[in-house]
Design a protein around this motif. Structure first.
Motif, short mmCIF file in Angstrom:
data_model
loop_
_atom_site.label_atom_id
_atom_site.label_comp_id
_atom_site.label_asym_id
_atom_site.label_seq_id
_atom_site.Cartn_x
_atom_site.Cartn_y
_atom_site.Cartn_z
N PHE A 45 -5.45 7.28 -0.05
CA PHE A 45 -4.37 8.18 -0.47
C PHE A 45 -2.99 7.62 -0.14
CE2 PHE A 45 -1.32 11.54 0.34
CZ PHE A 45 -1.45 12.35 -0.78
N THR A 46 -2.81 7.17 1.10
CA THR A 46 -1.47 6.75 1.55
C THR A 46 -0.98 5.56 0.73
OG1 THR A 46 -1.83 7.60 3.78
CG2 THR A 46 -0.15 5.90 3.53
N ALA A 47 -1.86 4.61 0.43
CA ALA A 47 -1.45 3.44 -0.35
C ALA A 47 -1.03 3.85 -1.75
CB ALA A 47 -2.60 2.44 -0.42
N LEU A 48 -1.72 4.80 -2.35
CA LEU A 48 -1.37 5.23 -3.70
C LEU A 48 -0.08 6.05 -3.69
CD1 LEU A 48 -2.19 5.02 -6.60
CD2 LEU A 48 -3.78 6.93 -6.26
N LEU A 49 0.09 6.87 -2.67
CA LEU A 49 1.35 7.61 -2.54
C LEU A 49 2.52 6.65 -2.37
CD1 LEU A 49 2.83 10.32 -2.26
CD2 LEU A 49 2.30 10.26 0.18
N ASP A 50 2.31 5.60 -1.60
CA ASP A 50 3.33 4.58 -1.40
C ASP A 50 3.74 3.96 -2.73
OD1 ASP A 50 4.70 2.60 0.69
OD2 ASP A 50 3.75 1.38 -0.85
#
Length: 209
Positions: A45-50
């Protein structure tokens, strides 16, 4: 098939050597830019939000917004779901990107399953989520999943880097650039790293986070 995964700097060096042997212009660029970065991030999730945060803003702006999001605790799914619209706006997200962050948090993407999916299936899964276009999906596939043969021809820094390195009269269109990049398969992700690095040296600006 998933294809080759970039797991280490040795993988990047292998791809760079292949590109150098295939096109002298890549060899010349690599002499100028030196060793390429790995550019691997943990997936999820965090990588895609980034990647969403990095859409259509400068690297400096994206870095500043991300730092505020980290301080505000809204870089993971739980944090985004718990945040109000005011919270998301206060850390620097536009109204549109706040909506995209919420859509991602509610999407139910199976990030583990993505690891075993072919590149085009990964991209199709991701672009089905509001706010995730092909560029964002390609960046995720390159940096979070480590796919060696993914390219992002809609990236302006890549287009400018190609214009400079290949001696083009203007930046290539996304469609033309996608066709051009086929010559760099099976190492298109490394070709992207070369072009971003060349852009950085030529323009003294970062082209990607």
């Amino acid at each position: 098939m998933v294809g080759r995964i970039i797991e280490s700097l040795d993988c990047v060096a292998e791809g760079a050597a292949w590109l150098s042997a295939s096109d002298v212009r890549f060899a010349q660029a690599l002499e100028l830019v030196g060793a390429l970065p790995l550019r691997r991030h943990a997936d999820g999730f965090t990588a895609l939000l980034d990647a969403i945060v990095g859409q259509q803003v400068s690297v400096a702006s994206a870095n500043a917004i991300w730092a505020r999001m980290e301080a505000g605790g809204v870089v993971d799914q739980a944090g985004v779901l718990a945040a109000s619209d005011e919270d998301l706006r206060s850390v620097g997200l536009s109204r549109q990107k706040a909506r995209y962050a919420r859509a991602l948090a509610a999407s139910g993407i199976d990030f583990i399953a993505l690891r075993a999916m072919p590149n085009e299936v990964v991209i199709a899964e991701l672009v089905a989520v509001p706010g995730i276009g092909r560029w964002t999906a390609e960046i995720y596939a390159m940096f979070a999943l480590g796919r060696a043969d993914v390219f992002a021809p809609g990236d302006l820094a890549l287009q400018e880097g190609a214009k400079l390195l290949l001696g083009l009269s203007e930046r290539p269109s996304e469609k033309a650039f996608r066709l051009m990049a086929e010559a760099w398969s099976p190492w298109r992700s490394v070709a992207a790293r070369v072009l971003w690095a060349y852009y950085h040296v030529a323009k003294s600006r970062e082209g990607i986070r």
